[in-house]
Write a protein that holds these residues in place. Structure first.
Motif, PDB file in Angstrom:
ATOM      1  N   GLU A 123       0.817  -1.207   0.000  1.00  0.00           N
ATOM      2  CA  GLU A 123       0.000   0.000   0.000  1.00  0.00           C
ATOM      3  C   GLU A 123       0.851   1.259   0.000  1.00  0.00           C
ATOM      4  O   GLU A 123       0.516   2.257  -0.625  1.00  0.00           O
ATOM      5  N   ARG A 124       1.945   1.219   0.740  1.00  0.00           N
ATOM      6  CA  ARG A 124       2.907   2.327   0.751  1.00  0.00           C
ATOM      7  C   ARG A 124       4.242   1.797   1.237  1.00  0.00           C
ATOM      8  O   ARG A 124       4.296   0.764   1.898  1.00  0.00           O
ATOM      9  N   TYR A 125       5.298   2.547   0.900  1.00  0.00           N
ATOM     10  CA  TYR A 125       6.613   2.104   1.381  1.00  0.00           C
ATOM     11  C   TYR A 125       7.604   3.262   1.347  1.00  0.00           C
ATOM     12  O   TYR A 125       7.420   4.256   0.641  1.00  0.00           O
ATOM     13  N   ASN A 126       8.629   3.136   2.162  1.00  0.00           N
ATOM     14  CA  ASN A 126       9.797   3.998   2.080  1.00  0.00           C
ATOM     15  C   ASN A 126      11.017   3.082   2.132  1.00  0.00           C
ATOM     16  O   ASN A 126      10.886   1.887   1.887  1.00  0.00           O
ATOM     17  N   HIS A 127      12.176   3.615   2.423  1.00  0.00           N
ATOM     18  CA  HIS A 127      13.368   2.767   2.408  1.00  0.00           C
ATOM     19  C   HIS A 127      13.648   2.115   3.753  1.00  0.00           C
ATOM     20  O   HIS A 127      14.735   1.572   3.973  1.00  0.00           O
ATOM     21  N   GLU A 128      12.665   2.155   4.650  1.00  0.00           N
ATOM     22  CA  GLU A 128      12.801   1.475   5.939  1.00  0.00           C
ATOM     23  C   GLU A 128      11.787   0.345   6.099  1.00  0.00           C
ATOM     24  O   GLU A 128      12.091  -0.691   6.694  1.00  0.00           O
ATOM     25  N   PHE A 129      10.591   0.547   5.564  1.00  0.00           N
ATOM     26  CA  PHE A 129       9.565  -0.481   5.696  1.00  0.00           C
ATOM     27  C   PHE A 129       8.517  -0.333   4.597  1.00  0.00           C
ATOM     28  O   PHE A 129       8.396   0.712   3.958  1.00  0.00           O
ATOM     29  N   ILE A 130       7.762  -1.424   4.398  1.00  0.00           N
ATOM     30  CA  ILE A 130       6.591  -1.366   3.526  1.00  0.00           C
ATOM     31  C   ILE A 130       5.370  -1.594   4.415  1.00  0.00           C
ATOM     32  O   ILE A 130       5.478  -2.115   5.534  1.00  0.00           O
ATOM     33  N   GLU A 131       4.207  -1.201   3.906  1.00  0.00           N
ATOM     34  CA  GLU A 131       2.981  -1.360   4.681  1.00  0.00           C
ATOM     35  C   GLU A 131       1.949  -2.144   3.871  1.00  0.00           C
ATOM     36  O   GLU A 131       1.665  -1.820   2.720  1.00  0.00           O
ATOM     37  N   ILE A 132       1.430  -3.197   4.494  1.00  0.00           N
ATOM     38  CA  ILE A 132       0.371  -4.018   3.899  1.00  0.00           C
ATOM     39  C   ILE A 132      -0.713  -4.210   4.949  1.00  0.00           C
ATOM     40  O   ILE A 132      -0.453  -4.786   6.007  1.00  0.00           O
ATOM     41  N   LYS A 133      -1.918  -3.709   4.684  1.00  0.00           N
ATOM     42  CA  LYS A 133      -3.045  -3.865   5.609  1.00  0.00           C
ATOM     43  C   LYS A 133      -2.667  -3.446   7.033  1.00  0.00           C
ATOM     44  O   LYS A 133      -2.898  -4.169   8.000  1.00  0.00           O
ATOM     45  N   ASN A 134      -2.045  -2.281   7.143  1.00  0.00           N
ATOM     46  CA  ASN A 134      -1.625  -1.700   8.435  1.00  0.00           C
ATOM     47  C   ASN A 134      -0.494  -2.455   9.124  1.00  0.00           C
ATOM     48  O   ASN A 134      -0.167  -2.171  10.277  1.00  0.00           O
ATOM     49  N   LYS A 135       0.110  -3.410   8.441  1.00  0.00           N
ATOM     50  CA  LYS A 135       1.260  -4.130   8.963  1.00  0.00           C
ATOM     51  C   LYS A 135       2.525  -3.521   8.379  1.00  0.00           C
ATOM     52  O   LYS A 135       2.700  -3.473   7.159  1.00  0.00           O
ATOM     53  N   LYS A 136       3.397  -2.996   9.248  1.00  0.00           N
ATOM     54  CA  LYS A 136       4.666  -2.442   8.804  1.00  0.00           C
ATOM     55  C   LYS A 136       5.721  -3.548   8.805  1.00  0.00           C
ATOM     56  O   LYS A 136       5.965  -4.192   9.830  1.00  0.00           O
ATOM     57  N   ILE A 137       6.326  -3.765   7.648  1.00  0.00           N
ATOM     58  CA  ILE A 137       7.298  -4.833   7.473  1.00  0.00           C
ATOM     59  C   ILE A 137       8.657  -4.220   7.118  1.00  0.00           C
ATOM     60  O   ILE A 137       8.748  -3.437   6.171  1.00  0.00           O
ATOM     61  N   PRO A 138       9.705  -4.561   7.872  1.00  0.00           N
ATOM     62  CA  PRO A 138      11.021  -3.951   7.622  1.00  0.00           C
ATOM     63  C   PRO A 138      11.632  -4.392   6.301  1.00  0.00           C
ATOM     64  O   PRO A 138      11.373  -5.499   5.814  1.00  0.00           O
ATOM     65  N   ILE A 139      12.461  -3.508   5.728  1.00  0.00           N
ATOM     66  CA  ILE A 139      13.170  -3.800   4.489  1.00  0.00           C
ATOM     67  C   ILE A 139      14.665  -3.844   4.793  1.00  0.00           C
ATOM     68  O   ILE A 139      15.199  -2.915   5.408  1.00  0.00           O
ATOM     69  N   SER A 140      15.338  -4.889   4.352  1.00  0.00           N
ATOM     70  CA  SER A 140      16.796  -4.917   4.524  1.00  0.00           C
ATOM     71  C   SER A 140      17.417  -3.983   3.489  1.00  0.00           C
ATOM     72  O   SER A 140      16.884  -3.813   2.386  1.00  0.00           O
ATOM     73  N   ARG A 141      18.527  -3.369   3.842  1.00  0.00           N
ATOM     74  CA  ARG A 141      19.168  -2.393   2.945  1.00  0.00           C
ATOM     75  C   ARG A 141      19.525  -3.002   1.595  1.00  0.00           C
ATOM     76  O   ARG A 141      19.472  -2.324   0.560  1.00  0.00           O
ATOM     77  N   ALA A 142      19.895  -4.277   1.624  1.00  0.00           N
ATOM     78  CA  ALA A 142      20.319  -4.934   0.380  1.00  0.00           C
ATOM     79  C   ALA A 142      19.175  -5.105  -0.608  1.00  0.00           C
ATOM     80  O   ALA A 142      19.410  -5.355  -1.796  1.00  0.00           O
ATOM     81  N   LYS A 143      17.929  -4.964  -0.153  1.00  0.00           N
ATOM     82  CA  LYS A 143      16.771  -5.211  -1.013  1.00  0.00           C
ATOM     83  C   LYS A 143      16.086  -3.938  -1.503  1.00  0.00           C
ATOM     84  O   LYS A 143      15.130  -4.013  -2.273  1.00  0.00           O
ATOM     85  N   ILE A 144      16.543  -2.773  -1.061  1.00  0.00           N
ATOM     86  CA  ILE A 144      15.859  -1.523  -1.397  1.00  0.00           C
ATOM     87  C   ILE A 144      15.834  -1.273  -2.909  1.00  0.00           C
ATOM     88  O   ILE A 144      14.788  -0.963  -3.488  1.00  0.00           O
TER      89      ILE A 144
END
Length: 231
Positions: A199-220
């Motif tokens: 639904e939305r994301y930045n370079h720290e996490f993505i959001e799906i159905k109000n769940k914030k999920i962290p992003i590893s730097r290697a995957k940005i």
């Protein structure tokens, strides 16, 4: 001709050799592994993409039912045993057939034919958007399009869908390999996400159905590229 991959887990060297010889003569079968049941053989079989498993029940280190419980894959299972009392328990695991030792070559061939027919039937019924997985020791069809994300839970993964959650015995790598690379990405060691559900994301996490999920730097960078292509 379609070749079906198989493995043998059998404590008796004599029975193992007999099965190996029968499989070797069957042009529809290819043997990938043959051993007794151990934690090492269980891990090895789980990493193989087999269609059939020939499984003994009474083994000294790990019995057949313990082996079945530890499977993260869903092959057609043909049980072989010297004791009829295990038949009912075997079919509760949704096995394909139960052979009472000593069995004839004709009886084994019939079990193999039955397993092949079941595999062909499953392939016809199962669209590409569905996965066959094991949940609560039962085989179920999982709608891939309905997956929101997958979370690591030790030796299991939790598959979160729009309708409910499923806890499945699997490694993250193993489950990730079964998903379409263009539609899913493992953005963190503990998370796989469905790209269309973001639904939305930045370079720290993505959001799906109000769940914030962290992003590893290697995957940005890869996430940016996939989301741009996906949209």
């Amino acid at each position: 001709m379609k070749t079906f991959k198989c493995a043998i887990i059998e404590d008796s060297n004599t029975q193992r050799k007999l099965l190996e010889q029968i499989i070797d003569k069957n042009k529809s079968l290819k043997l990938l592994h043959s051993s007794s049941a151990t934690t090492e053989s269980l891990a090895h079989v789980n990493n193989l993409k087999i269609d059939f498993l020939f499984l003994d029940i009474e083994m000294p280190i790990m019995n057949g039912f313990e082996f079945l419980k530890g499977l993260t894959i869903t092959p057609q299972v043909i049980i072989t045993s010297q004791n009829q009392k295990y038949a009912l328990d075997a079919f509760e695991f949704n096995v394909t057939d139960f052979l009472l030792k000593p069995y004839s070559t004709a009886r084994l061939d019939a079990a193999i034919s039955k397993a092949i027919e079941k595999l062909r039937s499953i392939k016809k019924k199962l669209p590409e958007s569905r996965l066959l997985v094991k949940h609560n020791l039962k085989q179920i069809e999982l709608n891939v399009h309905g997956i929101l994300y997958v979370e690591a839970l030790g030796d299991y993964v939790k598959v979160v869908t729009e309708d409910r959650n499923y806890v499945i015995l699997s490694t993250m790598n193993g489950f990730n390999n079964r998903l379409e690379a263009k539609k899913f990405i493992r953005i963190h060691k503990s998370y796989i996400i469905n790209l269309k559900m973001v639904e939305r994301y930045n370079h720290e996490f993505i959001e799906i159905k109000n769940k914030k999920i962290p992003i590893s730097r290697a995957k940005i960078v890869e996430l940016d590229r996939l989301l741009n292509c996906f949209e």
